[in-house]
Design a protein around this motif. Sequence first.
Motif, PDB file in Angstrom:
ATOM      1  N   SER A  38       0.831  -1.218   0.000  1.00  0.00           N
ATOM      2  CA  SER A  38       0.000   0.000   0.000  1.00  0.00           C
ATOM      3  C   SER A  38       0.861   1.262   0.000  1.00  0.00           C
ATOM      4  O   SER A  38       0.386   2.346  -0.346  1.00  0.00           O
ATOM      5  CB  SER A  38      -0.966   0.008   1.194  1.00  0.00           C
ATOM      6  OG  SER A  38      -0.279  -0.011   2.420  1.00  0.00           O
ATOM      7  N   ASN A 180      -5.271   2.508   4.773  1.00  0.00           N
ATOM      8  CA  ASN A 180      -5.811   1.454   3.906  1.00  0.00           C
ATOM      9  C   ASN A 180      -7.027   0.770   4.513  1.00  0.00           C
ATOM     10  O   ASN A 180      -7.605  -0.142   3.930  1.00  0.00           O
ATOM     11  CB  ASN A 180      -4.708   0.442   3.548  1.00  0.00           C
ATOM     12  CG  ASN A 180      -4.081  -0.196   4.787  1.00  0.00           C
ATOM     13  OD1 ASN A 180      -4.783  -0.544   5.734  1.00  0.00           O
ATOM     14  ND2 ASN A 180      -2.759  -0.345   4.769  1.00  0.00           N
ATOM     15  N   ILE A 241      -4.801   1.365  -0.794  1.00  0.00           N
ATOM     16  CA  ILE A 241      -5.410   0.033  -0.877  1.00  0.00           C
ATOM     17  C   ILE A 241      -4.387  -0.974  -0.369  1.00  0.00           C
ATOM     18  O   ILE A 241      -3.285  -1.082  -0.919  1.00  0.00           O
ATOM     19  CB  ILE A 241      -5.807  -0.298  -2.324  1.00  0.00           C
ATOM     20  CG1 ILE A 241      -6.882   0.685  -2.807  1.00  0.00           C
ATOM     21  CG2 ILE A 241      -6.300  -1.746  -2.436  1.00  0.00           C
ATOM     22  CD1 ILE A 241      -7.102   0.663  -4.305  1.00  0.00           C
ATOM     23  N   LYS A 244      -2.190  -3.506  -2.606  1.00  0.00           N
ATOM     24  CA  LYS A 244      -2.379  -2.969  -3.958  1.00  0.00           C
ATOM     25  C   LYS A 244      -1.428  -3.630  -4.966  1.00  0.00           C
ATOM     26  O   LYS A 244      -0.219  -3.731  -4.742  1.00  0.00           O
ATOM     27  CB  LYS A 244      -2.106  -1.469  -3.918  1.00  0.00           C
ATOM     28  CG  LYS A 244      -1.942  -0.804  -5.266  1.00  0.00           C
ATOM     29  CD  LYS A 244      -3.220  -0.188  -5.740  1.00  0.00           C
ATOM     30  CE  LYS A 244      -2.966   0.627  -7.010  1.00  0.00           C
ATOM     31  NZ  LYS A 244      -4.211   0.793  -7.777  1.00  0.00           N
ATOM     32  N   GLY A 251      -6.881  -5.488  -0.934  1.00  0.00           N
ATOM     33  CA  GLY A 251      -8.130  -5.135  -0.260  1.00  0.00           C
ATOM     34  C   GLY A 251      -8.627  -6.163   0.729  1.00  0.00           C
ATOM     35  O   GLY A 251      -9.750  -6.061   1.226  1.00  0.00           O
TER      36      GLY A 251
END
Lengths: 283, 314
Positions: A38, A180, A241, A244, A251
């Motif tokens: 992230s 996140n 996220i 990511k 996620g």
Amino acid sequence: MNQDFDRQAFDRLAAEWRYVITDMICRAKSGHLGGALSLVEIVLTLYWRIMRVDPKAPKWKDRDRLVLSKGHAAPVLYVALAYQGFFPKSWLKTLNEDGTRLPSHADARFVPGVDMTTGSLGQGLSCAAGAALAARMDDGDHTVFCIIGDGESDEGQNWEAAMFAAHHGLDNLVAVTDYNRLQIDGFTEEVMGLEPLADKWRAFGWQVFEMDGHDWEDIYTTIREAQAVKGRPAMILAHTIKGKGNLAVEGRPESHNIKVPDAEAYAKYMGALVERDFELPYC
Amino acid sequence: MALHDNEMRAVYGMTLNQLMDENRNVVCLEADLSKASGTNPRVVEAHPDNFVNAGVAEADMIGVAAGLASEGKIPFCASFTCFASRRVYDQVTISVAYANLNVKVVGTAPGVTAGPNGGTHMSFQDLAIMRVMPNMHVYSPCDVYELRAVLRHMAAAIQPTYMQLIRPKVPAVFDESYTFDPESAVRVSRGDDITLVSTGYMTHFARHAVEQLAGQGVSVDHLHYPSVKPFDAATLVESAARTDGVVTVENQNILGGLGGAVCEILSEQRPTRVKRLGVPDQFGEVASEEYLFEKHGFGVRHIVQACRELAGKV
């Protein structure tokens, strides 16, 4: 080593880092993949476009500092430092090996370029405030950056440090929250609600910014604005996220600390990278 | 006015000021107890730019100190022993000792000297829990001369350190000629019948006990340990080999601190009978020093009695 921005090159470099970070953690058979992925664009922007550093002089007095308070995201910092040239890229494949110089959590004792040893959550912001205070005592003009986690924000010491930095008007301190919205046990709002997070930091006397933590221009302009704040510390809530760029974890709560017991799991995590046509820099 | 006419905390503030005069990197940190530590108004007025108050936030104070130390500053952080040790144990462990940063943690009002503040503030465990932390040095000076020398050493040595600071005026054990070496015990008096080991606040009581014992025909080898870690094992072992009996006395729980260190060393290097005096694994309480010495059995008369019993001269 500030470079001109080339979106295509930066996109490609970020994807390569995700490939390398995933490989490092898979080789180690476990590790904190989500919170490292992230931060890729933020850390890359810091070291390539913002921070004043010299890989040949890691203790240079006038350098900008980075305290990675969420020390478990160390792989992204180690990759940044290796790619900057602070140490050989060949070290990267030794993450968590017996006797390694690259332990799971960021370690200033062994790793050139790491400015603070971290790992016990909640302590880094105080350390960064101390480093910023020292800079002011010595009339330094550098910035102390500090990256904290959103889950880490549960730790009360952050809020002690928040009061301290505001009270002392540490405008050479720029903090980033890797927001996140996931922590070990699940979504932050379910485990321990943080909202309204921006209001909390404002109430503590900080100048608050928000940015898309994966958008190159937003990251760059927001950090520059935060550095320009006078009279108070700045907090940037970076909307990111977790995991990511790796679809096996992106996620997902389980991205926090992955287990890679065998070749099958290794293939799963490497195969789930959105981009994977890279050569590892250490094989 | 002689140095020993001052309170210990006054000498703490005075010495910090002298150190700051010599080195602008010395920084005094407090957590809203600066008057109790003796740095306010002394340091506040003399060196306002080197004085940092973190408010009632000891964890943050330790973290800030770690950040200062990472930049070459020499931070001295004071609070009551309970807050400077157990409350910030993880911060000191990770941000200071594990990170190996040059932070000086000062625990004030150790053990029974916390008197009126009572059980919540009376720490009998700080020497023990700090001693088992890798990289840490642990000191407990007994008078103003030793305190001053210890502080000078701390400012000069790049070394994470925990130091107990007695606050009130205490009788002088040493004089202006005193020098501090963390690797060396101090032989307060030489004798052959029994070894008496003390540190910090208990050393002047131990000295009284030694005087009484001398009048009773008991010759005491009295060793004072200003440094509980590192611990001068050689002096202890040599003494134990001559006397064949060791009494320890400390203003702490008898588990894990000075007595613990003595037992660890003797059991491995020169098995010897040991009697540990101090607090027998209990919490503190609001009480006078005399009451606590009697209750837990580590006042002058208990030291005398333990030495006679172990020396076989009852």
